[in-house]
Design an enzyme around this catalytic site. Structure first.
Site, PDB file in Angstrom:
ATOM      1  N   GLY A  72       0.819  -1.204   0.000  1.00  0.00           N
ATOM      2  CA  GLY A  72       0.000   0.000   0.000  1.00  0.00           C
ATOM      3  C   GLY A  72       0.852   1.253   0.000  1.00  0.00           C
ATOM      4  O   GLY A  72       2.065   1.218   0.211  1.00  0.00           O
ATOM      5  N   GLY A 103       0.555   5.573   1.136  1.00  0.00           N
ATOM      6  CA  GLY A 103      -0.215   6.624   1.796  1.00  0.00           C
ATOM      7  C   GLY A 103       0.602   7.873   1.954  1.00  0.00           C
ATOM      8  O   GLY A 103       1.736   7.967   1.469  1.00  0.00           O
ATOM      9  N   GLY A 104       0.018   8.863   2.634  1.00  0.00           N
ATOM     10  CA  GLY A 104       0.705  10.119   2.826  1.00  0.00           C
ATOM     11  C   GLY A 104       1.964   9.982   3.656  1.00  0.00           C
ATOM     12  O   GLY A 104       2.901  10.772   3.545  1.00  0.00           O
ATOM     13  N   PHE A 105       2.007   8.948   4.509  1.00  0.00           N
ATOM     14  CA  PHE A 105       3.151   8.712   5.389  1.00  0.00           C
ATOM     15  C   PHE A 105       4.318   8.083   4.647  1.00  0.00           C
ATOM     16  O   PHE A 105       5.465   8.171   5.062  1.00  0.00           O
ATOM     17  CB  PHE A 105       2.739   7.773   6.526  1.00  0.00           C
ATOM     18  CG  PHE A 105       2.153   6.477   6.030  1.00  0.00           C
ATOM     19  CD1 PHE A 105       2.957   5.441   5.625  1.00  0.00           C
ATOM     20  CD2 PHE A 105       0.777   6.328   5.942  1.00  0.00           C
ATOM     21  CE1 PHE A 105       2.415   4.251   5.143  1.00  0.00           C
ATOM     22  CE2 PHE A 105       0.226   5.144   5.467  1.00  0.00           C
ATOM     23  CZ  PHE A 105       1.049   4.108   5.067  1.00  0.00           C
ATOM     24  N   GLY A 106       4.037   7.364   3.536  1.00  0.00           N
ATOM     25  CA  GLY A 106       5.053   6.593   2.827  1.00  0.00           C
ATOM     26  C   GLY A 106       4.435   5.351   2.218  1.00  0.00           C
ATOM     27  O   GLY A 106       3.285   5.371   1.776  1.00  0.00           O
ATOM     28  N   VAL A 109       4.043   0.791   2.336  1.00  0.00           N
ATOM     29  CA  VAL A 109       4.110  -0.425   3.146  1.00  0.00           C
ATOM     30  C   VAL A 109       4.505  -1.589   2.247  1.00  0.00           C
ATOM     31  O   VAL A 109       3.943  -1.770   1.164  1.00  0.00           O
ATOM     32  CB  VAL A 109       2.756  -0.724   3.828  1.00  0.00           C
ATOM     33  CG1 VAL A 109       2.854  -1.998   4.663  1.00  0.00           C
ATOM     34  CG2 VAL A 109       2.332   0.442   4.711  1.00  0.00           C
ATOM     35  N   LYS A 129       6.415  -0.612   7.206  1.00  0.00           N
ATOM     36  CA  LYS A 129       5.998   0.738   6.827  1.00  0.00           C
ATOM     37  C   LYS A 129       7.229   1.641   6.750  1.00  0.00           C
ATOM     38  O   LYS A 129       7.873   1.923   7.755  1.00  0.00           O
ATOM     39  CB  LYS A 129       5.015   1.314   7.840  1.00  0.00           C
ATOM     40  CG  LYS A 129       4.458   2.692   7.414  1.00  0.00           C
ATOM     41  CD  LYS A 129       3.860   3.519   8.529  1.00  0.00           C
ATOM     42  CE  LYS A 129       2.705   2.932   9.222  1.00  0.00           C
ATOM     43  NZ  LYS A 129       1.999   3.901  10.105  1.00  0.00           N
ATOM     44  N   ASP A 171      -7.460   8.630  15.129  1.00  0.00           N
ATOM     45  CA  ASP A 171      -7.619   8.417  13.685  1.00  0.00           C
ATOM     46  C   ASP A 171      -8.279   7.067  13.402  1.00  0.00           C
ATOM     47  O   ASP A 171      -7.820   6.295  12.560  1.00  0.00           O
ATOM     48  CB  ASP A 171      -6.264   8.500  12.979  1.00  0.00           C
ATOM     49  CG  ASP A 171      -6.399   8.819  11.481  1.00  0.00           C
ATOM     50  OD1 ASP A 171      -7.493   9.288  11.067  1.00  0.00           O
ATOM     51  OD2 ASP A 171      -5.428   8.609  10.736  1.00  0.00           O
TER      52      ASP A 171
END
Length: 352
Positions: free
Chosen positions: A72, A74-77, A79, A93, A191
């Protein structure tokens, strides 16, 4: 011979030059700032007894086979799938290099390292090497709840039964109850949403992604945060404005309620295209048509009707505008485990 004025000017020039050089090369202690890596290292040293195993970046590359399988983004990076030396599969992650002062990284390590519950994801290790930051979790083969509950295809193999959705709802509630009351250090997640509820091989739900979490003293009720945090659509009113009340674990309750009602609405799409609720706030529509909706959604199956009713009534209680009107997660678990005959609808005060 120099006059006093000339000496003063020379001294002033010397001070200016010295200050410039000191600032330029970091010689002034009050001008220097700890780099993010230094701050994180300090945090890890102070919490050495609780954080999990530390891996090198070379270890991370090895366990993911140079990041061969992406699970996956996402905004964080991103996975990636990986495996440890003992054969256990993991999800790695990789946080972006530009993750600010490392707050999310420290939140994640500090929060999950303090937990041990069947409905909370397990952090197996981490990596901090220069700008490289990684978090290593147990692998969840069935992905996130978002993947299953919110498909648009009614015939899709990803469509979950009401019974399974109910089990996921109650499992998530138990996980949140543990975070709010069962930990040595109380944790507010901030969250809760389908994307952050992971499912193992048996579809047991596990709360994940503690990047926005807040650690609190056990006796502390109100929480102080800077700015709104969370995902739009799931953020409690008081997180936006103090006029609705104080921020507390009840903010997670609101997010949980919105998620459960979204699970209900996404599972039953028979009423979405041709009914009169498409232009109406869905929780309000559910409140006004509860009996008809439960029977229609469950295809006149008595047991399923009861499950659907529980999810809706609990969800409506959880999204009350005023935090004190919402139940605790302990009470939520009791309502889901109890009989529908004891469940009453909340006051008709909803945020539209």
């Amino acid at each position: 011979m120099l006059t006093s004025g000339a000496v003063a000017v020379a001294f002033l020039c010397l001070v200016i030059l010295t200050s410039f050089l000191a600032c330029r090369y970091g010689l002034l202690p009050f001008k220097s700032k700890n780099k993010p890596g230094t701050r994180i290292e300090s945090f890890l040293q102070k919490n050495e007894s609780i954080h999990p195993k530390r891996y090198t970046y070379a270890d991370v590359k090895r366990m993911t086979k140079s990041f061969a399988v992406k699970l996956g983004q996402g905004g964080f990076g991103a996975v990636y799938k990986g495996s440890l030396h003992d054969g256990r599969q993991v999800a790695v992650k990789m946080l972006k290099d530009t993750q600010g002062d490392g707050e999310e990284f420290m939140n994640e390590v500090a929060s999950i390292s303090r937990t041990s519950h069947v409905n909370v994801v397990t952090l197996l290790g981490f990596c901090l090497q220069g700008s490289k930051r990684a978090l290593i979790y147990e692998y969840m083969p069935n992905g996130s709840l978002e993947r299953y509950a919110f498909t648009g295809d009614m015939n899709s193999e990803n469509l979950l039964t009401w019974e399974r959705l109910f089990d996921i709802a109650i499992g998530t509630a138990r996980g949140l109850e543990y975070l709010h009351r069962g930990c040595n250090t109380r944790i507010v997640h901030f969250d809760i949403k389908p994307h952050n509820i992971l499912l193992d091989q048996d579809f047991c739900p596990k709360i994940s992604d503690f990047g926005l979490a807040k650690l609190c003293l056990n006796k502390e009720s109100a929480i102080s945060i800077v700015g709104a945090r969370g995902t739009i659509g799931y953020i409690a009113p008081e997180v936006y404005s103090k006029q609705f009340g104080t921020i507390s674990s009840k903010s997670d309750v609101y997010s949980y309620g919105m998620m459960v009602l979204e699970m209900v609405g996404a599972r039953d799409r028979n009423t979405s295209a041709d009914s009169d609720h498409s232009s109406q706030y869905f929780p309000q529509w559910l409140y006004e048509h509860l009996d008809d909706y439960c029977v229609g959604a469950s295809e006149i199956n008595g047991e399923t009707t009861e499950l659907v009713r529980k999810m809706i009534v609990v969800g409506l209680w959880c999204i009350q505008v005023i935090p004190t009107d919402r139940p605790t997660m302990t009470r939520v678990v009791e309502m889901l485990e109890g009989s529908t005959s004891n469940l009453e609808l909340p006051p008709r005060v909803l945020l539209s």
